[in-house]
Design a protein around this motif. Structure first.
Motif, PDB file in Angstrom:
ATOM      1  N   LEU A  21      -2.667  -5.990  -0.084  1.00 36.36           N
ATOM      2  CA  LEU A  21      -2.699  -4.585   0.305  1.00 36.36           C
ATOM      3  C   LEU A  21      -2.042  -3.677  -0.737  1.00 36.36           C
ATOM      4  O   LEU A  21      -2.600  -2.655  -1.121  1.00 36.36           O
ATOM      5  CB  LEU A  21      -2.038  -4.384   1.667  1.00 36.36           C
ATOM      6  N   ARG A  22      -0.885  -4.045  -1.221  1.00 38.86           N
ATOM      7  CA  ARG A  22      -0.194  -3.200  -2.210  1.00 38.86           C
ATOM      8  C   ARG A  22      -1.041  -3.068  -3.472  1.00 38.86           C
ATOM      9  O   ARG A  22      -1.186  -1.982  -4.029  1.00 38.86           O
ATOM     10  CB  ARG A  22       1.179  -3.762  -2.545  1.00 38.86           C
ATOM     11  N   VAL A  30      -7.321   4.856  -1.988  1.00 38.13           N
ATOM     12  CA  VAL A  30      -7.191   4.645  -0.557  1.00 38.13           C
ATOM     13  C   VAL A  30      -6.902   6.002   0.062  1.00 38.13           C
ATOM     14  O   VAL A  30      -5.879   6.613  -0.252  1.00 38.13           O
ATOM     15  CB  VAL A  30      -6.076   3.623  -0.213  1.00 38.13           C
ATOM     16  N   SER A  31      -7.782   6.461   0.894  1.00 39.20           N
ATOM     17  CA  SER A  31      -7.671   7.797   1.468  1.00 39.20           C
ATOM     18  C   SER A  31      -6.352   7.993   2.210  1.00 39.20           C
ATOM     19  O   SER A  31      -6.043   7.258   3.134  1.00 39.20           O
ATOM     20  CB  SER A  31      -8.842   8.046   2.415  1.00 39.20           C
ATOM     21  N   GLY A  32      -5.583   8.975   1.774  1.00 42.70           N
ATOM     22  CA  GLY A  32      -4.381   9.381   2.486  1.00 42.70           C
ATOM     23  C   GLY A  32      -3.141   8.549   2.251  1.00 42.70           C
ATOM     24  O   GLY A  32      -2.106   8.825   2.846  1.00 42.70           O
ATOM     25  N   VAL A  33      -3.197   7.529   1.373  1.00 41.16           N
ATOM     26  CA  VAL A  33      -2.019   6.687   1.151  1.00 41.16           C
ATOM     27  C   VAL A  33      -1.803   6.481  -0.347  1.00 41.16           C
ATOM     28  O   VAL A  33      -2.674   5.963  -1.034  1.00 41.16           O
ATOM     29  CB  VAL A  33      -2.160   5.307   1.827  1.00 41.16           C
ATOM     30  N   THR A  34      -0.642   6.888  -0.811  1.00 36.16           N
ATOM     31  CA  THR A  34      -0.274   6.598  -2.196  1.00 36.16           C
ATOM     32  C   THR A  34       0.601   5.347  -2.207  1.00 36.16           C
ATOM     33  O   THR A  34       1.133   4.937  -1.167  1.00 36.16           O
ATOM     34  CB  THR A  34       0.520   7.760  -2.820  1.00 36.16           C
ATOM     35  N   GLU A  36       3.505   5.082  -3.479  1.00 33.01           N
ATOM     36  CA  GLU A  36       4.873   5.494  -3.143  1.00 33.01           C
ATOM     37  C   GLU A  36       5.035   5.618  -1.620  1.00 33.01           C
ATOM     38  O   GLU A  36       6.055   5.200  -1.066  1.00 33.01           O
ATOM     39  CB  GLU A  36       5.222   6.821  -3.828  1.00 33.01           C
ATOM     40  N   GLN A  37       4.031   6.182  -0.958  1.00 33.46           N
ATOM     41  CA  GLN A  37       4.095   6.305   0.501  1.00 33.46           C
ATOM     42  C   GLN A  37       4.099   4.927   1.171  1.00 33.46           C
ATOM     43  O   GLN A  37       4.834   4.706   2.134  1.00 33.46           O
ATOM     44  CB  GLN A  37       2.922   7.132   1.023  1.00 33.46           C
ATOM     45  N   TYR A  38       3.282   4.030   0.659  1.00 32.38           N
ATOM     46  CA  TYR A  38       3.230   2.678   1.218  1.00 32.38           C
ATOM     47  C   TYR A  38       4.572   1.972   1.050  1.00 32.38           C
ATOM     48  O   TYR A  38       5.101   1.382   1.998  1.00 32.38           O
ATOM     49  CB  TYR A  38       2.110   1.874   0.561  1.00 32.38           C
ATOM     50  N   ASP A  39       5.139   2.041  -0.151  1.00 35.30           N
ATOM     51  CA  ASP A  39       6.437   1.402  -0.394  1.00 35.30           C
ATOM     52  C   ASP A  39       7.522   1.997   0.508  1.00 35.30           C
ATOM     53  O   ASP A  39       8.364   1.274   1.041  1.00 35.30           O
ATOM     54  CB  ASP A  39       6.830   1.525  -1.865  1.00 35.30           C
ATOM     55  N   GLN A  40       7.478   3.318   0.694  1.00 40.97           N
ATOM     56  CA  GLN A  40       8.457   3.965   1.571  1.00 40.97           C
ATOM     57  C   GLN A  40       8.253   3.528   3.025  1.00 40.97           C
ATOM     58  O   GLN A  40       9.214   3.297   3.756  1.00 40.97           O
ATOM     59  CB  GLN A  40       8.370   5.487   1.462  1.00 40.97           C
ATOM     60  N   PHE A  41       6.993   3.396   3.438  1.00 45.90           N
ATOM     61  CA  PHE A  41       6.698   2.910   4.788  1.00 45.90           C
ATOM     62  C   PHE A  41       7.323   1.533   5.001  1.00 45.90           C
ATOM     63  O   PHE A  41       7.956   1.277   6.031  1.00 45.90           O
ATOM     64  CB  PHE A  41       5.188   2.847   5.027  1.00 45.90           C
TER      65      PHE A  41
END
Length: 163
Positions: A21-22, A30-34, A36-41
């Motif tokens: 996934l990463r 990927v629509s709506g997900v960077t 950085e946002q994924y790592d923060q999640f």
């Protein structure tokens, strides 16, 4: 899922992302997900008192300890049935059609098409018996009596492809 896990502090919620996934987020739009946002999640989810993230290790111990499993991973649709766990399967409405064998496997799952219904079904299954268990036993009985189920699975695939 983050908001839902925060709301349901009485539950322990483990997020087990697909191993790629990463990388997919990093290399494909990927629509709506960077990234950085994924790592923060992941950091935020892991920091929850009732949350955790399982990465780069076997999922089988975690699924064996789980009361209910929510997954969108096709491989888990049959693998987790062996463990006799209630499984909520999150499927896109426009998913690729399943083979006849795949359709049988779906009968051992609680199939939903959006995260809201998945969360409702998870909560329901924590308090009600799993009405899919008998079908899970039917679905997996041939795998469990065979010392090498992978050979049976491969033979069934070859037969289906007429090879």
């Amino acid at each position: 899922m983050l908001g839902w896990a925060r709301k349901h502090q009485e539950l322990s919620v483990l997020f087990n992302p697909h191993p790629l996934l990463r990388e997919i987020i990093a290399t494909e739009p990927v629509s709506g997900v960077t990234l950085e946002q994924y790592d923060q999640f992941l950091k935020t989810f892991a920091a929850l008192p009732n949350g955790g993230v399982l990465q780069h290790q076997s999922q089988y111990g975690a699924s064996a300890a789980a009361d209910v499993i929510l997954t969108d991973g096709y491989s888990a649709f049959y693998e987790m049935q062996i463990q006799r766990k209630p499984i909520v399967a999150l499927l896109r409405k426009n998913h690729t059609p399943f083979t006849p064998e795949g359709e049988k496997i779906l009968h051992g799952l609680h199939v939903v098409h959006d995260i809201g219904h998945a969360q409702e079904e998870l909560l329901r299954l924590l308090s009600k018996p799993d009405d899919k268990r008998a079908q899970q036993i039917v679905n997996t009985q041939n795998w469990l009596i065979n010392e090498h189920p992978e050979q049976t699975i491969l033979q069934a695939m070859l037969k289906e492809m007429r090879i």
